[in-house]
Design an enzyme around this catalytic site. Structure first.
Site, PDB file in Angstrom:
ATOM      1  N   LYS A 121     -80.972  23.081 -10.043  1.00 18.57           N
ATOM      2  CA  LYS A 121     -80.694  23.161 -11.486  1.00 18.57           C
ATOM      3  C   LYS A 121     -79.401  22.450 -11.887  1.00 18.57           C
ATOM      4  O   LYS A 121     -79.286  21.968 -13.013  1.00 18.57           O
ATOM      5  CB  LYS A 121     -80.665  24.620 -11.941  1.00 18.57           C
ATOM      6  CG  LYS A 121     -82.029  25.298 -11.866  1.00 18.57           C
ATOM      7  CD  LYS A 121     -81.987  26.710 -12.430  1.00 18.57           C
ATOM      8  CE  LYS A 121     -83.355  27.366 -12.376  1.00 18.57           C
ATOM      9  NZ  LYS A 121     -83.371  28.692 -13.021  1.00 18.57           N
ATOM     10  N   ASP A 149     -84.825  28.743 -19.753  1.00 22.89           N
ATOM     11  CA  ASP A 149     -84.572  30.133 -19.370  1.00 22.89           C
ATOM     12  C   ASP A 149     -83.903  30.898 -20.506  1.00 22.89           C
ATOM     13  O   ASP A 149     -84.205  32.067 -20.753  1.00 22.89           O
ATOM     14  CB  ASP A 149     -83.672  30.198 -18.129  1.00 22.89           C
ATOM     15  CG  ASP A 149     -84.383  29.829 -16.852  1.00 22.89           C
ATOM     16  OD1 ASP A 149     -85.611  30.043 -16.770  1.00 22.89           O
ATOM     17  OD2 ASP A 149     -83.719  29.331 -15.922  1.00 22.89           O
TER      18      ASP A 149
END
Length: 275
Positions: free
Chosen positions: A68, A105
């Site tokens: 990420k 997210d």
């Protein structure tokens, strides 16, 4: 004539990722019969070569740990949401070949809470200080009108969480993990810790609690989630987060909205039950 398009989830380890189940369910519901979604075991060292090897048939990628942050220097642009937590979980390839990074997210967590009727809270508690905790703080910066208390195991982690709070514009107070039971009284508790970490807190759930968002989905329910439900509190789990962030990924990669939330959730539930 429809165009063959490809997408995938990358990470290491990746074998147990539910992303293929969710995205394929969306493609089936949307009638995207020529779309495929796979999983690929890719670590930081292999990521640059993997990206360079992609052709024009690729629509996008989902990224899990440890990619990420590693992906950011390899992208042409990242959204303000991704920049706010220095984490990208979604890459979309534009028609002119640009790589755009986003983080679903954060809005996924907000959407999951909104689905359960949690739009605004006056305060919140975050259990843990890992990568998911920074996304939780980013989500809370948009829905929490008062302070957030983070329960952590070290002063280094505490300083890190306070730093995220300053960056995200939300008041973050920190407390030692030994006092985590106090945090269970908050109207919203977000548990971001690995499996088993919060089990000892299950016996500390008192009265009728507020809302618990436990980001784990396996094993489920966690001991804390089960105790919370037994007391009449509202519980969201990792599957709620996974489905809502995947909905946003599908919409970005396919250009089709709304993505079929119900079909994706049902597919995820079936896959977890089969485990």
């Amino acid at each position: 004539m429809s165009t063959v398009k490809r997408a995938a989830v990358l990470g290491s380890p990746i074998a147990h990722s539910l992303s293929p189940v969710l995205h394929r369910a969306a493609y089936a519901e949307l009638g995207l019969t020529d779309w495929s979604y796979e999983r690929h075991e890719v670590d930081e060292a292999r990521l640059p070569a993997f990206l360079e090897g992609l052709d024009a048939s690729w629509a996008g990628l989902s990224l899990t740990m440890p990619l990420k942050r590693a992906v950011i220097p390899l992208l042409d642009e990242i959204t303000a949401t991704a920049a706010s937590v220095e984490a990208v979980n979604t890459v979309v390839f534009t028609e002119d070949g640009r790589r755009i990074g986003d983080n679903t997210d954060i809005p996924g967590m907000i959407a999951a809470l909104r689905e359960r009727g949690v739009g605004k809270v006056e305060s919140a508690a975050v259990l843990g200080a890992g990568a998911t905790a920074s996304s939780a703080l980013a989500a809370l910066s948009r829905i929490c009108t008062g302070p957030v208390t983070a329960y952590v195991r070290s002063e280094a982690r505490a300083a890190e969480m306070r730093g995220w709070g300053e960056r995200l514009g939300i008041e973050v107070r920190t407390a030692d993990w030994a006092r985590a039971a106090e945090g269970l009284r908050a109207p919203l508790v977000i548990a971001t810790t690995p499996a088993g970490t919060t089990d000892a807190l299950a016996a500390e759930v008192q009265g009728r609690p507020g809302t618990l968002f436990d980001v784990l989905y396996e094993p489920w329910p966690t001991a804390l989630a089960a105790a919370w439900s037994a007391r009449g509190g509202a519980v969201l789990g990792g599957l709620d987060l996974l489905v809502h962030q995947a909905v946003l990924q599908v919409e970005q990669m396919t250009g089709r909205a709304p993505a079929p939330l119900a079909a994706m959730r049902a597919a995820g539930e079936r896959a977890l039950a089969a485990h």
